[in-house]
Design a protein around this motif. Sequence first.
Motif, PDB file in Angstrom:
ATOM      1  N   THR A 235       0.632  -1.158   0.019  1.00  0.00           N
ATOM      2  CA  THR A 235       0.055  -0.013   0.004  1.00  0.00           C
ATOM      3  C   THR A 235       1.007   1.546   0.036  1.00  0.00           C
ATOM      4  N   GLU A 236       1.958   1.263   0.204  1.00  0.00           N
ATOM      5  CA  GLU A 236       2.518   2.256   0.945  1.00  0.00           C
ATOM      6  C   GLU A 236       3.703   2.674  -0.110  1.00  0.00           C
ATOM      7  N   TRP A 237       3.511   1.511  -1.183  1.00  0.00           N
ATOM      8  CA  TRP A 237       4.416   1.731  -2.940  1.00  0.00           C
ATOM      9  C   TRP A 237       3.423   2.237  -3.288  1.00  0.00           C
ATOM     10  N   VAL A 238       2.372   1.570  -3.772  1.00  0.00           N
ATOM     11  CA  VAL A 238       1.217   2.169  -4.127  1.00  0.00           C
ATOM     12  C   VAL A 238       0.908   3.576  -4.239  1.00  0.00           C
ATOM     13  N   MET A 239       0.590   4.116  -2.573  1.00  0.00           N
ATOM     14  CA  MET A 239       0.414   5.250  -2.295  1.00  0.00           C
ATOM     15  C   MET A 239       1.988   6.221  -2.970  1.00  0.00           C
ATOM     16  N   GLN A 240       3.134   5.955  -2.868  1.00  0.00           N
ATOM     17  CA  GLN A 240       4.335   6.567  -3.377  1.00  0.00           C
ATOM     18  C   GLN A 240       3.965   6.943  -4.878  1.00  0.00           C
ATOM     19  N   GLY A 241       3.568   6.018  -5.702  1.00  0.00           N
ATOM     20  CA  GLY A 241       3.430   6.211  -7.320  1.00  0.00           C
ATOM     21  C   GLY A 241       2.461   6.991  -7.384  1.00  0.00           C
ATOM     22  N   ILE A 242       1.285   6.733  -7.001  1.00  0.00           N
ATOM     23  CA  ILE A 242      -0.171   8.350  -6.816  1.00  0.00           C
ATOM     24  C   ILE A 242       0.720   9.405  -6.703  1.00  0.00           C
ATOM     25  N   ASP A 243       1.669   9.194  -5.504  1.00  0.00           N
ATOM     26  CA  ASP A 243       2.042  10.753  -5.181  1.00  0.00           C
ATOM     27  C   ASP A 243       2.789  11.241  -5.924  1.00  0.00           C
ATOM     28  N   ARG A 244       3.953  10.373  -6.778  1.00  0.00           N
ATOM     29  CA  ARG A 244       4.587  11.127  -7.781  1.00  0.00           C
ATOM     30  C   ARG A 244       3.791  11.135  -9.072  1.00  0.00           C
ATOM     31  N   VAL A 245       3.477  10.900  -9.538  1.00  0.00           N
ATOM     32  CA  VAL A 245       2.912  10.743 -11.132  1.00  0.00           C
ATOM     33  C   VAL A 245       0.993  11.059 -10.860  1.00  0.00           C
ATOM     34  N   GLY A 246       0.259  10.931  -9.602  1.00  0.00           N
ATOM     35  CA  GLY A 246      -1.333  11.159  -9.935  1.00  0.00           C
ATOM     36  C   GLY A 246      -2.536  10.490  -9.742  1.00  0.00           C
ATOM     37  N   LEU A 247      -3.148  10.255  -9.805  1.00  0.00           N
ATOM     38  CA  LEU A 247      -4.306   9.556  -9.425  1.00  0.00           C
ATOM     39  C   LEU A 247      -4.349   9.023 -11.352  1.00  0.00           C
TER      40      LEU A 247
END
Length: 134
Positions: free
Chosen positions: A14-26
């Motif tokens: 879940t943390e990796w997913v959130m990092q990805g969302i923060d990085r490129v946007g939902l």
Amino acid sequence: MPNRYRTTDDAQITEWVMQGIDRVGLDEVRSRAAYAEGYRRLTRVRMATPQLAARHEQNFPKANRLLVAARHTANLNLYAPMSTAARTRNLTADVDGVCPCKGTRTIPLWQDEDAAVGLACPVHAATRRPAVQA
């Protein structure tokens, strides 16, 4: 995100997913997921064009990492409670470029003066329904 599959707890994933969302946007994450699903459907019927393959490789340069992410995603989707809207969104597929069907929902295979044979486009002609919750 590791390059190899390993047992990892859901909190780390879940943390990796959130990092990805923060990085490129939902919106970008959802768009890339739809492109990956569309490419997967087209490759399954051997209809992905070289242009689509190049674009897919550009979006996902590390193929093994994409496979690992897909496995972790499958596990999360299996056990995590999801709304019907989220399940429907997970079935979304799109093509990052020109689809072999060119918007007709049918991919032509061959044609002569008497008949034409085509394949229903696995991306645009698919009518998939969300799984029924038990």
